[in-house]
Motif scaffolding. Structure first.
Motif, PDB file in Angstrom:
ATOM      1  N   UNK A  41     200.678  51.423  10.835  1.00  7.05           N
ATOM      2  CA  UNK A  41     199.240  50.857  11.144  1.00  7.05           C
ATOM      3  C   UNK A  41     198.341  50.691  10.550  1.00  7.05           C
ATOM      4  N   UNK A  42     197.833  51.220   9.232  1.00  9.86           N
ATOM      5  CA  UNK A  42     196.764  51.398   7.988  1.00  9.86           C
ATOM      6  C   UNK A  42     197.393  50.228   7.214  1.00  9.86           C
ATOM      7  N   UNK A  43     198.284  49.170   7.710  1.00 16.44           N
ATOM      8  CA  UNK A  43     198.658  47.802   6.484  1.00 16.44           C
ATOM      9  C   UNK A  43     197.665  47.566   5.717  1.00 16.44           C
ATOM     10  N   UNK A  44     195.895  47.004   5.941  1.00 13.14           N
ATOM     11  CA  UNK A  44     194.654  46.788   5.570  1.00 13.14           C
ATOM     12  C   UNK A  44     193.293  47.718   6.258  1.00 13.14           C
ATOM     13  N   UNK A  45     192.626  46.976   5.096  1.00 11.66           N
ATOM     14  CA  UNK A  45     191.304  48.369   6.263  1.00 11.66           C
ATOM     15  C   UNK A  45     191.123  48.120   7.718  1.00 11.66           C
ATOM     16  N   UNK A  46     191.184  46.703   8.463  1.00 10.79           N
ATOM     17  CA  UNK A  46     190.193  46.571   9.498  1.00 10.79           C
ATOM     18  C   UNK A  46     191.283  46.938  10.697  1.00 10.79           C
ATOM     19  N   UNK A  47     192.990  47.319  10.814  1.00 14.65           N
ATOM     20  CA  UNK A  47     193.295  48.077  11.074  1.00 14.65           C
ATOM     21  C   UNK A  47     193.603  49.527  10.756  1.00 14.65           C
ATOM     22  N   UNK A  48     192.880  49.635   9.492  1.00 15.27           N
ATOM     23  CA  UNK A  48     192.706  50.932   9.493  1.00 15.27           C
ATOM     24  C   UNK A  48     191.456  51.950   9.778  1.00 15.27           C
ATOM     25  N   UNK A  49     190.234  51.359   9.799  1.00 13.44           N
ATOM     26  CA  UNK A  49     189.269  50.963  10.868  1.00 13.44           C
ATOM     27  C   UNK A  49     189.564  51.161  12.148  1.00 13.44           C
ATOM     28  N   UNK A  50     190.732  50.786  12.440  1.00 11.86           N
ATOM     29  CA  UNK A  50     190.205  50.560  13.872  1.00 11.86           C
ATOM     30  C   UNK A  50     191.005  51.875  14.082  1.00 11.86           C
ATOM     31  N   UNK A  51     191.926  52.165  13.335  1.00 12.38           N
ATOM     32  CA  UNK A  51     193.173  53.281  14.191  1.00 12.38           C
ATOM     33  C   UNK A  51     191.826  54.603  13.566  1.00 12.38           C
ATOM     34  N   UNK A  81     189.275  57.306  13.094  1.00 16.03           N
ATOM     35  CA  UNK A  81     188.353  58.108  14.522  1.00 16.03           C
ATOM     36  C   UNK A  81     187.032  58.399  13.494  1.00 16.03           C
ATOM     37  N   UNK A  82     186.225  58.469  13.932  1.00 15.48           N
ATOM     38  CA  UNK A  82     184.714  58.977  13.317  1.00 15.48           C
ATOM     39  C   UNK A  82     184.690  59.174  12.111  1.00 15.48           C
ATOM     40  N   UNK A  83     185.430  60.431  11.614  1.00 18.28           N
ATOM     41  CA  UNK A  83     184.772  61.029  10.940  1.00 18.28           C
ATOM     42  C   UNK A  83     185.883  60.369   9.749  1.00 18.28           C
ATOM     43  N   UNK A  84     186.896  59.722  10.659  1.00 17.31           N
ATOM     44  CA  UNK A  84     188.276  59.426   8.837  1.00 17.31           C
ATOM     45  C   UNK A  84     187.441  57.962   8.569  1.00 17.31           C
ATOM     46  N   UNK A  85     186.913  57.319   9.580  1.00 15.38           N
ATOM     47  CA  UNK A  85     186.441  55.971   8.860  1.00 15.38           C
ATOM     48  C   UNK A  85     185.381  56.396   7.870  1.00 15.38           C
ATOM     49  N   UNK A  86     184.769  56.908   7.695  1.00 19.33           N
ATOM     50  CA  UNK A  86     183.655  56.415   6.613  1.00 19.33           C
ATOM     51  C   UNK A  86     185.131  57.458   4.880  1.00 19.33           C
ATOM     52  N   UNK A  87     185.961  57.979   5.007  1.00 15.03           N
ATOM     53  CA  UNK A  87     186.594  58.552   4.257  1.00 15.03           C
ATOM     54  C   UNK A  87     187.102  57.352   3.539  1.00 15.03           C
ATOM     55  N   UNK A  88     187.963  56.279   4.867  1.00 18.61           N
ATOM     56  CA  UNK A  88     188.311  55.254   4.606  1.00 18.61           C
ATOM     57  C   UNK A  88     187.759  53.881   4.060  1.00 18.61           C
ATOM     58  N   UNK A  89     186.439  54.247   4.530  1.00 17.91           N
ATOM     59  CA  UNK A  89     185.562  53.153   3.340  1.00 17.91           C
ATOM     60  C   UNK A  89     185.089  54.328   2.027  1.00 17.91           C
TER      61      UNK A  89
END
Length: 484
Positions: free
Chosen positions: A352-362, A364-372
């Motif tokens: 589910x997290x193969x790409x940046x776009x897919x990871x951001x879509x999957x 939650x709000x708090x995790x998106x900041x960490x993924x960035x």
């Protein structure tokens, strides 16, 4: 339009500056990585180049690019000491063996692939062998001669570097640079000291183990020729990125560029982006087979080291920084790896997290900041040490929901390739030799601080942190403990 996150910036050896990566074709990236000369087993220092190209491949995949990657197998043409005369490394090795030169090459090639698999390096699309491209090399060399970029001598066909206006740009040399450090070979009749062999012709009374017929007589191709021929054949006249060890930057890659641009003759840079990794040192000297310091990965494994621990140790420093190998540092990396796996504790949603776009879509709000933050780190010239730091912080953040922590771990796994979702082996106690090393380094740091050599003191702190040791300066002295 696909969201690729922070633009990827790489340090381009060709221009000696950091640049935003822009592919030649939208959504596609073509990479050529200099592969091994299969005259011996690769040592762990050699393998750093493939961890770099793998990290690059993972980062580009994360950005959503389609990738075509080629890694060559040099099984002819590479002479001892990277020279234009003398013995071929494969032939010299075969003479000291009971195997044929081809059987020897295949055995060492198989060992190379086994090492890549142990290090979780993603496979390239193709691993072409130099011996399979001899006809194409002969034709390529003939074109150079017809264009006036190569000339004949009794010893073979040589490239005339004076015909290459930008010769030596990659290494920071001028075409007329005659410095001793230019690593040139003295051959009677060469027009310029930096001219190099495109084809090496057999001399009277000589018969090579590997030999082919050509317009210049029976012989074998020069070392540099194969990479130009195979990369252009498999990736196109121009492609995006060329990678390799920093030792290739000064000679091999310089000569690749010169002959390729002469062959294409279109006025354009052959390859726009060049990435080079630094050496692994042993006692401040480059790790090398010739010096007896060429430790094999399988030797580490036989001694109880998880190959992923060696990969982790490489990723804790920047690929453009030289790193000093020690068993204590590898043991510390193994301890860090076990702790990371213990915190992850189970399978990860990697697909589910193969790409940046897919990871951001999957996320939650708090995790998106960490993924960035992870994306920003890997986009900063593949700063894997920062990726690791963000991962460790996230896994210790109890305020981050469990599902989000696991998604972050999956993102990091895609970029780092450490097997984070494998079972954790119980962490061993701090080895005695590691403790002695830490105490010695702390003593050196005290002396550096007393001498007000703050740069050295900071470097020692950084080295300790890469070993998994955190230090804290207090009024009572410096304390230390393993980083949890």
């Amino acid at each position: 339009m696909q969201d690729r996150g922070t633009p990827l910036v790489v340090y381009n050896s060709l221009t000696r500056r950091s640049e935003e990566f822009r592919p030649m074709v939208d959504d596609q990236v073509r990479i050529y990585s200099c592969g091994p000369t299969v005259y011996n087993y690769p040592h762990i220092g050699n393998l750093r180049a493939y961890v770099l190209s793998d990290t690059l491949q993972r980062a580009l995949r994360w950005k959503g690019y389609e990738i075509r990657k080629v890694v060559n197998i040099t099984d002819v043409g590479h002479l001892v000491a990277d020279a234009d005369s003398g013995d071929d490394k494969l032939e010299e090795a075969a003479r000291a063996s009971t195997e044929s030169v081809y059987d020897l090459a295949r055995r060492y090639e198989a060992a190379f692939h086994a090492d890549l698999e142990m290090l979780r390096i993603l496979p390239a699309d193709l691993y072409p062998r130099a011996t399979d491209y001899i006809p194409q090399m002969v034709e390529f060399a003939a074109v150079l001669e017809r264009k006036g970029a190569a000339y004949r001598l009794p010893t073979g066909l040589y490239f005339d570097t004076s015909t290459s206006p930008g010769y030596g740009r990659l290494a920071g040399l001028r075409a007329d640079d005659q410095r001793e450090g230019a690593r040139v070979d003295v051959v009677a009749g060469k027009r310029n000291k930096t001219d190099f062999a495109v084809w090496r012709t057999e001399q009277p009374g000589e018969r090579r183990l590997m030999r082919w017929e050509s317009p210049w007589g029976w012989g074998a191709p020069g070392w540099h020729l194969e990479c130009s021929v195979m990369s252009i054949d498999l990736l196109g006249s121009h492609f995006d990125i060329h990678t390799g060890g920093v030792d290739h930057r000064e000679l091999h890659h310089v000569n690749e560029i010169a002959q390729s641009e002469a062959y294409l003759d279109d006025g354009a840079d052959w390859v726009p982006y060049w990435l080079h990794n630094e050496f692994i040192n042993v006692k401040s000297a480059k790790m090398a087979k010739s010096k007896g310091t060429g430790l094999r990965l399988v030797e580490l494994v036989e001694d109880g080291v998880d190959p992923a621990a060696y990969r982790l140790w490489l990723l804790t420093s920047h690929y453009r920084a030289q790193s000093d190998f020690s068993r204590a540092a590898i043991d510390a990396a193994g301890t860090t790896l076990r702790r990371l796996r213990a915190r992850v504790d189970g399978p990860l949603p990697i697909d589910r997290t193969q790409t940046y776009q897919a990871a951001m879509a999957a996320a939650g709000d708090e995790a998106r900041a960490v993924v960035r933050r992870i994306d920003e780190a890997v986009s900063d010239d593949l700063n894997t040490a920062r990726v690791l730091a963000v991962l460790q912080e996230a896994l210790q953040n109890d305020d981050l929901p469990v599902d989000d922590r696991r998604l972050v771990a999956a993102v990091a796994e895609n970029l780092l390739g450490l097997g984070l979702d494998e079972p954790a082996v119980e962490a061993a106690a701090l080895p005695a030799d590691l403790e002695a090393t830490v105490l010695d380094m702390l003593a050196q740091r005290v002396k550096a601080r007393e001498a007000r050599d703050w740069g050295l003191a900071d470097q020692i702190r950084s080295n300790l942190e890469r070993m998994g040791i955190g230090i804290k300066d207090t009024p009572q002295g410096t304390t230390w403990e393993p980083i949890k």
